[in-house]
Every structure is written in C-alpha cells, then in structure tokens.
Scaffold this motif. Structure first.
Motif, short mmCIF file in Angstrom:
data_model
loop_
_atom_site.label_atom_id
_atom_site.label_comp_id
_atom_site.label_asym_id
_atom_site.label_seq_id
_atom_site.Cartn_x
_atom_site.Cartn_y
_atom_site.Cartn_z
N GLY B 180 44.59 45.17 42.11
CA GLY B 180 43.86 44.11 42.80
C GLY B 180 42.54 44.56 43.42
O GLY B 180 41.91 43.79 44.13
N VAL B 192 43.85 37.15 47.26
CA VAL B 192 44.59 37.55 46.06
C VAL B 192 44.58 39.06 45.91
O VAL B 192 45.59 39.69 45.59
CB VAL B 192 44.00 36.87 44.80
CG1 VAL B 192 44.72 37.35 43.55
CG2 VAL B 192 44.10 35.35 44.91
N SER B 193 43.43 39.66 46.18
CA SER B 193 43.31 41.12 46.08
C SER B 193 44.36 41.81 46.96
O SER B 193 45.05 42.72 46.50
CB SER B 193 41.91 41.54 46.52
OG SER B 193 41.83 42.94 46.66
N CYS B 194 44.48 41.37 48.20
CA CYS B 194 45.42 42.03 49.11
C CYS B 194 46.86 41.74 48.73
O CYS B 194 47.73 42.60 48.87
CB CYS B 194 45.14 41.63 50.55
SG CYS B 194 43.63 42.41 51.16
N MET B 195 47.12 40.54 48.23
CA MET B 195 48.49 40.25 47.81
C MET B 195 48.87 41.13 46.62
O MET B 195 49.99 41.63 46.53
CB MET B 195 48.64 38.77 47.45
CG MET B 195 50.08 38.44 47.07
SD MET B 195 50.36 36.68 46.83
CE MET B 195 52.01 36.74 46.08
N MET B 196 47.93 41.32 45.72
CA MET B 196 48.19 42.19 44.57
C MET B 196 48.48 43.62 45.04
O MET B 196 49.42 44.26 44.58
CB MET B 196 47.00 42.17 43.60
CG MET B 196 46.92 40.90 42.77
SD MET B 196 45.37 40.73 41.86
CE MET B 196 45.52 42.05 40.66
N GLU B 198 49.47 44.60 47.97
CA GLU B 198 50.74 44.62 48.71
C GLU B 198 51.92 44.65 47.73
O GLU B 198 52.89 45.38 47.94
CB GLU B 198 50.75 43.32 49.52
CG GLU B 198 51.76 43.23 50.61
CD GLU B 198 51.74 41.80 51.16
OE1 GLU B 198 50.64 41.33 51.52
OE2 GLU B 198 52.81 41.18 51.20
N ASP B 199 51.85 43.88 46.68
CA ASP B 199 52.93 43.84 45.69
C ASP B 199 53.11 45.21 45.02
O ASP B 199 54.23 45.66 44.78
CB ASP B 199 52.66 42.78 44.62
CG ASP B 199 52.88 41.37 45.16
OD1 ASP B 199 53.37 41.24 46.32
OD2 ASP B 199 52.56 40.39 44.45
N HIS B 222 41.90 51.16 47.84
CA HIS B 222 42.44 49.84 48.15
C HIS B 222 43.93 49.95 48.56
O HIS B 222 44.33 49.45 49.62
CB HIS B 222 42.25 48.97 46.91
CG HIS B 222 42.99 47.69 46.85
ND1 HIS B 222 42.75 46.65 47.70
CD2 HIS B 222 43.96 47.26 45.99
CE1 HIS B 222 43.55 45.63 47.39
NE2 HIS B 222 44.29 45.98 46.36
N ILE B 226 45.84 49.53 52.41
CA ILE B 226 46.99 48.68 52.75
C ILE B 226 48.12 49.53 53.33
O ILE B 226 48.73 49.17 54.34
CB ILE B 226 47.46 47.92 51.49
CG1 ILE B 226 46.40 46.88 51.11
CG2 ILE B 226 48.81 47.25 51.71
CD1 ILE B 226 46.62 46.21 49.77
#
Ligand code: SF4
Lengths: 202, 253, 459
Positions: B180, B192-196, B198-199, B222, B226
C-alpha cells in the motif's frame, strides 16, 4: 441514419487501425490438457458443479434408472424428448406455445457429448421443439452418448458452429452466488441435472 | 569490473545502513565499487505522478552520472525498474549510451545471483523472517514468482535468505499482496494505503514474523511506520542487512 | 467527488471494508486454484491476447464479416455511434413490436449507455434478471462490480430489500431462501415479458453468431419465451473464428469466479422460429480508444472482473468509489479516456503493484496503462495545481546534487529536533497513522566517504 452511423464508425475504425499482427493457430489437439480417463474426469467435474453423471449401457437402462428416482416419479409435469426414456405426463407435440411449458417439473432432453475439463455437455435446438426446455423445467435430465472429449479445443473441433439457431454448453444445474458469495443451486433454470451417458449410443 | 553503487535518494538520506550493508556484501564478494557522488534520484516520484516533463531531467542526469560503468547496482527493485522499464519515453533506440546504462542497472539480488553467481550466504541469522515481496521487484523485474502467474520462477531474494543458517520463515496468508505504499499514493489515498499496510502487518503478526524484510525500503518505510505507531514487536530490515549481518556470524564448524 | 474521499468513507467502516476485502480475495483464491489446474494457462493467456490484438488490427473487416453473416441468418443488425443512439434504436424496435415489458440479462454495455433509466422514462417496465443486478435495481443502486454486481451488499440488507419489494419474511437473510423468493418473482416476469435484452460475450465473425455466458440461466430464459431478442454489443466483442471460443471460454469463468466454465454458454445464430433477433453494434468511444496506441489494448477486455478481485485498492474502497460503470483497474483506464475531467483521480487509485496485469486472462498491461493514463491527464492539465507544483519543485531540487544533499540534511536535522506535535500535524498525511523514519545523523554518502577514508580507499 443507421447507414451513416455504420459508415462513420467503420471509417473511424479504419483511421485508427494498429499494425497488423498474426492470428495464432489453434490446433484441436496437441498442446492442450488431456486426462488419463476423460470419462472419470468429466464425472468429477460435473459433480463439483452440482450435476450427476450415470453411465448406462442402453437407453432402456437409462429409462429404468430414471424410474427409480423418487423426484421423477413424484413430479407432476414430466416431458421427454428422448424416445424410450421416461414416462412423460405431457406430450411435447401437443404444445403450441413455449409459455405452456412454464410448469414443467422434469424434462428429459438430448445432449451430444461431454467435455472432461469442465463437465460441460453440448446441446442443440434441433433435438427439441422448444429450446426453452433446457432452461425452464425445475429439473433436467440429459441423455447423451458416452463420448467425452478432453478439452474445449477438441470440442470445437467436432462441432459445426452456426448450424443451429441455438446451441450451447451446459455445465451443471443453474446456480448463483450473488448473495454474499454463498452458492445456491437453482437460480432461474434447473435445480438439478442428471446426465445419462449411454454406451450404446457412442 | 567497474561497479557503481546507485543508492536511491531516500535511502541515502534516511536508511544509510542499507547502503552500507550493500557495500559490505560487495566487499565480501570482492567487488570493487564506487559511489558516483553526483547521483540523486531516478525520477520515479515524478514519473509515477504522470509528470514526465519533470522526470526527464532526472533520467538524463542518471544516465550521465552512471555512464561508463560495467554494472550499476542498487538495493531497490522499484528504482531499478524505473530505469530499466520506464525510461523509454526519454530516449530513442539510437541513444546507445543511455540504453547501455539502463541495461547495466541491476537490483542487488539480481546482481549477486545472476552476475556474481552467488548461490549461498555462509553465515548465521537466527530469527523468524517474514518476506515482503515488493511489487516492482516481483512483477516488473520478475525477481520471483508472482502468485497470479502460473509459471514457476524462483525468488532470488528468498533463495539467498534460505541459504543462511538458523533462519526460518513465517508463512503468510497472502504471500505477495501489495503493502500500500505506492509513492504519492501513500498520502493521496491515505485511508486505503494505511489499511493495506495494516493488513500486511497483521498477516505477519499472525504468522509469527520477528523480522520483516523486503527488497525495497519504500515498502518497509511504510510498514515500519505502521509497526512503530502500533508498537508491534517486529523488527524491519532490508534483506541486504540480513545477508550482511549473517556474514558477520559465521557458521559454527 | 474524488476517489480518495469516497474510499475514505468506505474504509471508515473498517469491519465492513475488511469483509468486502475478504469476500473478493476468496474469489481471487478460487481463480488461482482453477488457473493452476490448467497446465497451459499462461499459453492460453498469450493466445487470447494475440487473438484480440489481431482482431483489433482488422476490426472493420471482422465487423463487416460478422454483419454480413448475421444478416444472412436473418438477424437485423444496427450500428450505434453512442449510448443515445443505442437507446433510441432499442426504443424504436420495442415500439414496432408494441413491447412494453422487457427482461434484461447482465450487460455492462447497457449499463454504460444508461438504458434502464431511458426505458423507464419512456414508459417501459425493465427488469434486470441476474439476481445480483435485480438486487441493486430494487435498491435503486448501480452494480459495484461487473461480474458480482451486489458484492457490496450484506445478506441482511438483501433480506430487508426483498421483504419490502417481494414480501419475504421480515428479518430473513438466508441466501437460499432469498434466492428462492427471487426465482419465483422473476419467473413471473420471464413468462410475461414481451422482449428479452442480452449482452454479448463473444461475437463470431466467421459465423455471424454470438455467445452469451451466464450461471443462472437468466439470459436464456429471457430470450427463449418472448418473440423478440435484442442483443447489445460493443464493437470490440467480435472474434475471428468459432475455434477462438475454446481459448476464451477456458479463460473466462476460471478467471471470473473460479469455475471451470459458466453453467450456460449459449451460442445464438439467427432468430428462433417465429421471432426476431436484433443485434446492435455500439461504438460509444471505442474507435477513439483504438486510435490511442498506449491504451488500445484495453479493448481486449473480456469483462471477467479478475482485475477487480485482485486489486488491493478496489477490495478496500468498493466499486462505487470509482463512480464509473466499470470500476477497478480496467475501469480506471476506460472511464477517464471518456470523461477525464470527472474521473481524473481514478488512475491514482492504484499503487502500480501490477497484480491486475498478471491476473488478466487477455494479458492487458493494465498497470502500465494506468501509469500512462497519469501522463495523459498531465498533458490535459488535469493533475491539479498542487500535485503539479510539488513535482516541479521536487524535480528542480533533485536535479541539483548540492540542493538535494543540503535539503536532505536539513530535513534530517529538523526531524530530529522538531517537537512531535509539530511533525505530526494535521497537514502531514503520512503521519496520521504512521511514524516517519528515524533520521540518521549521517547520510549514506557521508558514511561511504568516511568508510573509504578509514580504509584508505579513495572516496
Ligand atoms: S481487464 Fe482483464 S482482468 Fe480486468 S476485467 Fe478485463 S479481461 Fe478481466
């Protein structure tokens, strides 16, 4: 109006054409997937898409097997396009409007051959008065010669496309997964599909 | 063999240890190297934003700085891919010098394996390592098999790491999903970048990753951002750092 | 609205975004298993790509061949330059047949032309018969995915919708029960329809026929009862030979849903006895795309949806965040080509990870086109001032080695000494959920020089 649109569109396309590139040769056999026992593979794949295949010797064996199925016997409206298979309650020749087939519970129809790689059966409209019969009955039986080709290339190699107003591959009963990806068998078409693969016809 | 180091701009400024690990590896394998000091950036940030006129001077500069070397080695798949695959619009086929420079630009694992024929790293690194397959290395440079394609390919980085003594790998649910980062995407599409990211981090946490590694520091910057914000117990290292560190702990005989 | 804004809204409901991501990943995994079961998978992709490229290079010839063959079979062939003309043609045909009730199976083209609202405005009853499409139609929404139109909707919400419109039990949410209810409801529509409209998956130049693929059987039911069948196709749907179908049918369902083939792959050649068959060939921007070398390969798309299922951004932002009939990677190319002003953020809703390119059954270089699309927008001056200015600034800074090293060292110093609240301010998009790197005292170039000094090497 339409004629001018046609000319404009074609002219626009002609003005935009990329450099020509070759069309690949597609042999009907050779580089494609084959199976040790295509019949076994066909049955497995058909099973995985919700259908069932029974291999029988003759049409009368198919008939006997069909009569041993409870759903068949309890079905109110039964039709058959295959002579000698099933004891229909309605004569297809007496139907003049396909809409009258709305309540067919069970239909027995012809198929031509099966495809091992995807469990599909080739059907054509010359074997039945109304093509809607492939889609409208609650349950469907297809009777076909026990002939299985390995893959789709071989399949297209043995049929002539364009001979029939309607023809197609059917692989299993109708299904949907449109609600949360849960597979439900019996969307709009048949809720079940039984295939009789008949050795004598092959 | 005349080898130049190409250290991406942000690695130069923020992750010097990755450059130094690269130096250590090249030293270990007896490769003489230079760091052409005029280098800055390959132009990827501008090019990926669609700003080709703004990327152009940097592409010209890159070619100018690195011409005359036999090999140009960078610890980054993304920047190498920019030079090799996306400089087309800046040069014609007749620009031989430029095209030579592009061809001679190598990502580190590629250089070690395909040029130096390194097949194993004799050393020790005891930890459970989680591999993040950076997309550009994977799908642009084909440094490994992508899960979408049905072709067998070996991952150069994974093979090198696997040759180290004492190392083990965590098993991920999604072996090569994007982290992400995506350059300006990281900020333009922050949610979206952070959710990616985080996943990806959660996948590594569940798989028991202790050290998270990759071939690109941008992905790791990145992911580390996180990890540090959430105070997870995962250490982040470029694979060059792991290889270099392993070399300093020789295998017991 | 822009993609980032709508995506932010989608992600704000984290559990739902995660659910959406997992549902699509599940489809991607099914696709992987199916692709892996075909040893010649990659060859099939190459063949599919080559067939499409070849067809593009002779598109007018193949279209004319298709038209002539279809006419010889008794088909009425129409040409439409755009969506409006397409809709008008349908209106005329329906009027001539005095057809009022229309059943329609899934066709992205009719979505693209906004056929439904047009017909409704003109007093027709149009029923979408694909279950997913019927659900979104009843909810007065648009599909959020080209193959799985209702992938964004939870079964409880379908239950609510069906309770309201079809009279199912309140609170019922079992997919089997709901599907059964839709089956009953749509059967009535099938049996009373005056006309059936379908899309076209493949049109065969050498035979004048076409193929429609469905799992539910809705297309076939919809056109086997009424006396009128209208098939709508984009110009790019034509393929040269019937034998090419083997390649595409092997790829399509495996890529789309991870099935070995769709339940029904129906081949239509000419009208059914006693009925009429019309085919509408629609341009609607396609000839313009063919004229753009960097984007023309996007016309090879067979609408399998695999690039959506694999796209990490699509999975986490939902189809509606693209505000486009075709969302996801392929939509982010096709849509901005038509309406760059309204859709300038779409090509940036992408990390350039390349997963779409590797998954695409016709090998469209999707992520390279998405990159090219950014340049296309730049040339149209649609990047936005702040993006353009910052890239100009960055380019200037990085062009000078001295400015770069000075700025780098200043940034590192600032980061070390600035208080946390000053760094992690609301303007810092990076720092909202992420830490910045811990700045080292010395850059690599400084350390390299030190190293060389110590070892006596020239620096
Ligand atoms: S671009 Fe490729 S992957 Fe995406 S929908 Fe079209 S054919 Fe499928």
């Amino acid at each position: 109006m339409t004629a001018t649109t046609r000319e404009t569109v074609l002219a626009n396309l002609r003005a935009a054409l990329p450099e020509s590139s070759p069309l690949p040769e597609l042999p009907t056999s050779g580089p494609w997937q084959t199976f040790e026992d295509p019949f076994v593979r066909f049955c497995e794949v058909l099973d995985s898409v919700g259908g069932t295949c029974c291999r029988v010797k003759s049409l009368s064996d198919a008939h006997q097997q069909l009569l041993s199925i409870d759903e068949w016997n309890s079905a109110k409206v039964r039709v058959s396009a295959v002579n000698g298979v099933g004891d229909p309650t309605v004569d297809l020749n007496s139907i003049d409007d396909p809409h009258d087939l709305e309540n067919v519970d069970y239909a027995v129809l012809h198929g031509h051959f099966g495809v091992a790689e995807n469990g599909a059966i080739w059907v054509t409209d010359d074997t039945v008065k109304y093509r809607v019969l492939y889609f409208i009955p609650q349950r469907l039986v297809i009777v076909m010669p026990s002939q299985i080709v390995h893959n789709m290339h071989e399949a297209y190699g043995r049929i002539t496309i364009g001979e029939h107003a309607f023809a197609g591959f059917i692989s299993g009963p109708s299904k949907t997964a449109d609600i949360e990806q849960s597979l439900v068998i019996g969307a709009h078409g048949a809720r079940s599909l039984i295939v009789f693969a008949v050795d004598d016809l092959a | 063999m005349k080898v130049a180091l190409f250290i991406p701009c942000y690695v130069d400024q923020f992750y010097p240890q990755v450059g130094m690990a690269t130096v250590k590896l090249l030293d270990h394998f007896g490769v003489q190297h230079e760091f052409p000091k005029a280098q800055t950036c390959c132009g990827q940030p501008m090019a990926n934003s669609g700003c080709m006129p703004e990327a152009r001077p940097l592409a010209l500069k890159y070619v100018d700085v690195f011409k005359g070397y036999d090999y140009i080695v960078a610890p980054s798949g993304s920047c190498v891919s920019m030079v090799r695959n996306h400089y087309e619009s800046f040069f014609t086929e007749e620009d031989h010098a430029a095209n030579e420079v592009r061809k001679r630009t190598y990502e580190l694992s590629e250089f070690l394996v395909n040029v130096l024929n390194v097949t194993e790293i004799k050393g020790r690194f005891e930890s459970t390592v989680g591999i993040h397959q950076s997309c550009h290395g994977l799908r642009e440079l084909r440094l490994g098999p992508s899960s979408e394609t049905m072709k067998p390919r070996k991952s150069l980085m994974a093979n090198l790491l696997a040759s180290i003594d004492g190392i083990s790998f965590s098993k991920l649910q999604r072996i090569d999903e994007c982290c992400g980062f995506g350059g300006t995407f990281a900020v333009a599409e922050e949610a979206v970048s952070c959710m990616m990211g985080e996943d990806r981090v959660n996948d590594h946490l569940a798989a028991g990753t202790k050290v998270l590694t990759a071939g690109d520091m941008s992905c790791l910057m990145h992911l580390e951002g996180i990890i540090r914000r959430r105070k997870h117990d995962i250490k982040v290292m470029h694979f060059a750092e792991i290889l270099a560190e392993a070399l300093t702990s020789p295998v017991a005989v | 609205m822009s993609h980032p804004t709508l995506a932010q809204d989608f992600v704000d409901n984290k559990p739902r975004a995660q659910w959406h991501d997992k549902a699509l990943w599940f489809v991607r995994e099914k696709r992987d298993r199916m692709a892996a079961s075909v040893p010649e998978w990659e060859d099939l992709r190459s063949h599919a790509s080559a067939i499409k490229m070849h067809t593009m290079s002779q598109l007018p010839t193949y279209l004319e061949m298709f038209e002539a063959k279809a006419k010889a079979l008794g088909v009425h062939v129409h040409w439409a330059a755009d969506g409006d003309e397409h809709n008008r043609i349908i209106h005329d045909i329906l009027q001539k047949h005095n057809a009022k009730k229309v059943v329609k199976s899934k066709s992205m083209l009719t979505e693209e032309c906004h056929l439904n609202p047009f017909l409704e405005k003109n007093g027709y009853e149009v029923v979408d018969t694909d279950l997913g499409e019927r659900i979104v139609q009843l909810r007065e929404e648009t599909p959020s995915h080209i193959v799985l139109p209702a992938i964004h909707i939870k079964k409880e919400e379908v239950g609510e919708c069906f309770h309201k419109h079809l009279g199912t039990e309140k609170g019922a949410s079992d997919p089997k029960y709901l599907t059964e209810a839709a089956r009953g409801h749509l059967r009535e529509r099938f049996c009373s329809a005056d006309a059936g409209i379908t899309g076209v998956n493949f049109a065969i130049a050498e035979t004048g026929g076409f193929v429609v693929c469905t799992n539910e059987g809705n297309a076939d039911l919809g056109v086997s009862l009424p006396k009128l069948h209208i098939a709508c196709m984009g110009l790019e749907k034509v393929i040269p030979r019937a034998s090419d179908l083997a390649v595409f049918l092997r790829l399509l369902a495996r890529s789309a849903t991870g099935q070995p083939i769709t339940t029904y792959s129906s081949h239509f050649h000419g009208p059914r006895e006693g009925s009429e068959l019309h085919i509408i060939l629609v341009d609607n921007g396609r000839s313009g795309i063919l004229a753009k070398p960097e984007f023309r390969r996007s016309l090879g798309c067979i609408r399998c949806g695999a690039c959506m299922n694999t796209c990490p951004v699509y999975r986490r932002s939902g189809g509606h965040s693209y505000e486009s009939t075709v969302p996801g990677p392929i939509g982010s190319i096709l849509t901005p080509l038509r309406t760059p002003e309204q859709h300038s953020t779409l090509p940036f809703a992408c990390t350039l990870c390349g997963s779409c390119t590797d998954v695409c059954p016709v090998k469209i270089d999707l992520h390279h086109q998405l990159l090219a699309m950014r340049g296309f927008l730049d040339r149209k001056k649609l990047l936005g001032m702040s993006k353009k200015m910052s890239m100009k600034f960055l380019s200037g800074l990085l062009s000078s080695t001295w400015m770069f090293t000075t700025a780098g060292s200043a940034a590192r110093t600032a980061l070390r000494w600035m208080p946390r609240f000053a760094i992690y301010n609301p303007l810092n998009g990076w720092g909202k959920q992420r830490e910045l790197p811990e700045p080292p005292k010395k850059s690599f170039r400084e350390q390299y020089a030190d190293n060389n000094k110590n070892s006596g090497r020239p620096s």
